[in-house]
Design a protein around this motif. Structure first.
Motif, PDB file in Angstrom:
ATOM      1  N   PHE A 153       0.850  -1.186   0.000  1.00 17.39           N
ATOM      2  CA  PHE A 153       0.000   0.000   0.000  1.00 17.39           C
ATOM      3  C   PHE A 153       0.889   1.240   0.000  1.00 17.39           C
ATOM      4  N   ALA A 154       0.852   2.002  -1.089  1.00 23.51           N
ATOM      5  CA  ALA A 154       1.632   3.235  -1.179  1.00 23.51           C
ATOM      6  C   ALA A 154       0.857   4.354  -0.497  1.00 23.51           C
ATOM      7  N   PHE A 155       1.571   5.219   0.227  1.00 22.64           N
ATOM      8  CA  PHE A 155       0.913   6.343   0.877  1.00 22.64           C
ATOM      9  C   PHE A 155       1.829   7.553   0.876  1.00 22.64           C
ATOM     10  N   ASP A 156       1.212   8.714   1.050  1.00 25.97           N
ATOM     11  CA  ASP A 156       1.956   9.977   1.064  1.00 25.97           C
ATOM     12  C   ASP A 156       2.541  10.219   2.439  1.00 25.97           C
ATOM     13  N   ARG A 157       3.602  11.008   2.481  1.00 32.72           N
ATOM     14  CA  ARG A 157       4.244  11.358   3.760  1.00 32.72           C
ATOM     15  C   ARG A 157       3.525  12.534   4.393  1.00 32.72           C
ATOM     16  N   GLU A 158       2.289  12.309   4.798  1.00 27.50           N
ATOM     17  CA  GLU A 158       1.468  13.303   5.475  1.00 27.50           C
ATOM     18  C   GLU A 158       0.865  12.646   6.708  1.00 27.50           C
ATOM     19  N   PRO A 159       0.770  13.359   7.829  1.00 27.59           N
ATOM     20  CA  PRO A 159       0.251  12.756   9.059  1.00 27.59           C
ATOM     21  C   PRO A 159      -1.110  12.077   8.904  1.00 27.59           C
ATOM     22  N   ALA A 160      -1.990  12.637   8.093  1.00 29.97           N
ATOM     23  CA  ALA A 160      -3.320  12.040   7.913  1.00 29.97           C
ATOM     24  C   ALA A 160      -3.253  10.653   7.268  1.00 29.97           C
ATOM     25  N   GLN A 161      -2.154  10.344   6.610  1.00 30.54           N
ATOM     26  CA  GLN A 161      -2.016   9.055   5.930  1.00 30.54           C
ATOM     27  C   GLN A 161      -1.809   7.899   6.909  1.00 30.54           C
ATOM     28  N   VAL A 162      -1.342   8.191   8.114  1.00 36.15           N
ATOM     29  CA  VAL A 162      -1.111   7.129   9.102  1.00 36.15           C
ATOM     30  C   VAL A 162      -2.421   6.396   9.386  1.00 36.15           C
ATOM     31  N   ARG A 163      -3.510   7.135   9.505  1.00 37.22           N
ATOM     32  CA  ARG A 163      -4.824   6.507   9.722  1.00 37.22           C
ATOM     33  C   ARG A 163      -5.196   5.595   8.556  1.00 37.22           C
ATOM     34  N   ARG A 164      -4.878   6.001   7.340  1.00 38.16           N
ATOM     35  CA  ARG A 164      -5.168   5.168   6.161  1.00 38.16           C
ATOM     36  C   ARG A 164      -4.367   3.869   6.207  1.00 38.16           C
ATOM     37  N   VAL A 165      -3.113   3.951   6.632  1.00 36.93           N
ATOM     38  CA  VAL A 165      -2.280   2.749   6.738  1.00 36.93           C
ATOM     39  C   VAL A 165      -2.885   1.792   7.774  1.00 36.93           C
ATOM     40  N   ARG A 166      -3.239   2.315   8.957  1.00 32.90           N
ATOM     41  CA  ARG A 166      -3.848   1.458   9.986  1.00 32.90           C
ATOM     42  C   ARG A 166      -5.124   0.823   9.478  1.00 32.90           C
ATOM     43  N   SER A 167      -5.960   1.585   8.802  1.00 34.83           N
ATOM     44  CA  SER A 167      -7.219   1.067   8.267  1.00 34.83           C
ATOM     45  C   SER A 167      -6.967  -0.012   7.210  1.00 34.83           C
ATOM     46  N   TRP A 168      -5.985   0.215   6.349  1.00 34.63           N
ATOM     47  CA  TRP A 168      -5.642  -0.769   5.310  1.00 34.63           C
ATOM     48  C   TRP A 168      -5.191  -2.076   5.948  1.00 34.63           C
ATOM     49  N   VAL A 169      -4.319  -1.995   6.957  1.00 29.50           N
ATOM     50  CA  VAL A 169      -3.838  -3.204   7.632  1.00 29.50           C
ATOM     51  C   VAL A 169      -5.004  -3.924   8.304  1.00 29.50           C
ATOM     52  N   ARG A 170      -5.843  -3.186   9.027  1.00 24.16           N
ATOM     53  CA  ARG A 170      -6.992  -3.779   9.715  1.00 24.16           C
ATOM     54  C   ARG A 170      -7.894  -4.516   8.719  1.00 24.16           C
ATOM     55  N   ASP A 171      -8.201  -3.869   7.594  1.00 23.28           N
ATOM     56  CA  ASP A 171      -9.074  -4.478   6.586  1.00 23.28           C
ATOM     57  C   ASP A 171      -8.451  -5.717   5.961  1.00 23.28           C
ATOM     58  N   VAL A 206      -1.866  -3.623  13.812  1.00 23.57           N
ATOM     59  CA  VAL A 206      -2.359  -2.289  13.457  1.00 23.57           C
ATOM     60  C   VAL A 206      -1.596  -1.220  14.236  1.00 23.57           C
ATOM     61  N   LEU A 207      -1.364  -1.453  15.524  1.00 25.32           N
ATOM     62  CA  LEU A 207      -0.588  -0.512  16.340  1.00 25.32           C
ATOM     63  C   LEU A 207       0.824  -0.348  15.778  1.00 25.32           C
ATOM     64  N   ILE A 208       1.466  -1.462  15.483  1.00 21.86           N
ATOM     65  CA  ILE A 208       2.823  -1.427  14.938  1.00 21.86           C
ATOM     66  C   ILE A 208       2.846  -0.711  13.590  1.00 21.86           C
ATOM     67  N   ALA A 209       1.883  -1.031  12.727  1.00 19.40           N
ATOM     68  CA  ALA A 209       1.824  -0.384  11.414  1.00 19.40           C
ATOM     69  C   ALA A 209       1.696   1.124  11.554  1.00 19.40           C
ATOM     70  N   GLY A 210       0.866   1.564  12.491  1.00 20.84           N
ATOM     71  CA  GLY A 210       0.702   2.996  12.719  1.00 20.84           C
ATOM     72  C   GLY A 210       1.979   3.659  13.195  1.00 20.84           C
ATOM     73  N   GLU A 211       2.690   2.988  14.099  1.00 18.28           N
ATOM     74  CA  GLU A 211       3.957   3.551  14.598  1.00 18.28           C
ATOM     75  C   GLU A 211       5.004   3.615  13.495  1.00 18.28           C
ATOM     76  N   LEU A 212       5.114   2.545  12.705  1.00 20.10           N
ATOM     77  CA  LEU A 212       6.087   2.546  11.612  1.00 20.10           C
ATOM     78  C   LEU A 212       5.744   3.604  10.569  1.00 20.10           C
ATOM     79  N   ALA A 213       4.456   3.717  10.252  1.00 17.41           N
ATOM     80  CA  ALA A 213       4.028   4.715   9.269  1.00 17.41           C
ATOM     81  C   ALA A 213       4.280   6.130   9.789  1.00 17.41           C
ATOM     82  N   ALA A 214       3.990   6.368  11.066  1.00 16.48           N
ATOM     83  CA  ALA A 214       4.222   7.696  11.651  1.00 16.48           C
ATOM     84  C   ALA A 214       5.708   8.055  11.608  1.00 16.48           C
TER      85      ALA A 214
END
Length: 127
Positions: free
Chosen positions: A6-24, A41-49
């Motif tokens: 899952f590609a995402f932008d380096r913007e803080p709002a994208q961290v939520r998208r990463v967590r949601s993608w992993v959860r789904d 999901v917690l780990i993914a959010g921390e790594l993405a942040a």
């Protein structure tokens, strides 16, 4: 077996998208118990942040579920070096990597031939 990215932008709002993608993605497998998925999901959010804050260039989340293990990684084009959460005195800020260490069996990073790096964690599905 699940393998996805899952590609995402380096913007803080994208961290939520990463967590949601992993959860789904984990919910779709039926292999991963809810409590393990919550850790991933917690780990993914921390790594993405961390990638949003410290990385350069494009970033991408990688997720693999195989052999009773979930592997989550975030790859980027470079940026700040990863540090060992076992040595908290060298941590510049926060406790994200210490949380990752507490919730995973193994974690680490590697530098790729293209100059980028991947920071990852491995979480067991069973006991």
């Amino acid at each position: 077996m699940l393998l996805d990215k899952f590609a995402f932008d380096r913007e803080p709002a994208q961290v939520r998208r990463v967590r949601s993608w992993v959860r789904d993605r984990l919910a779709a497998t039926e292999e991963v118990p809810d409590e393990v998925a919550a850790d991933v999901v917690l780990i993914a959010g921390e790594l993405a942040a961390n990638a949003v804050r410290h990385a350069t260039g494009p970033v991408r989340a990688l997720l693999t579920c195989a052999d009773s293990t979930v592997w989550i990684g975030i790859e980027d084009s470079g940026g700040a070096a990863w540090f060992d959460p076992a040595a908290p005195d060298v941590a510049p800020v926060g406790t994200g990597l210490a949380l990752i260490a507490a919730c995973s069996r193994r974690r680490g990073h590697f530098h790729r031939a293209d100059g980028g790096k991947t920071v990852w964690a491995e979480i067991p599905i069973g006991s």
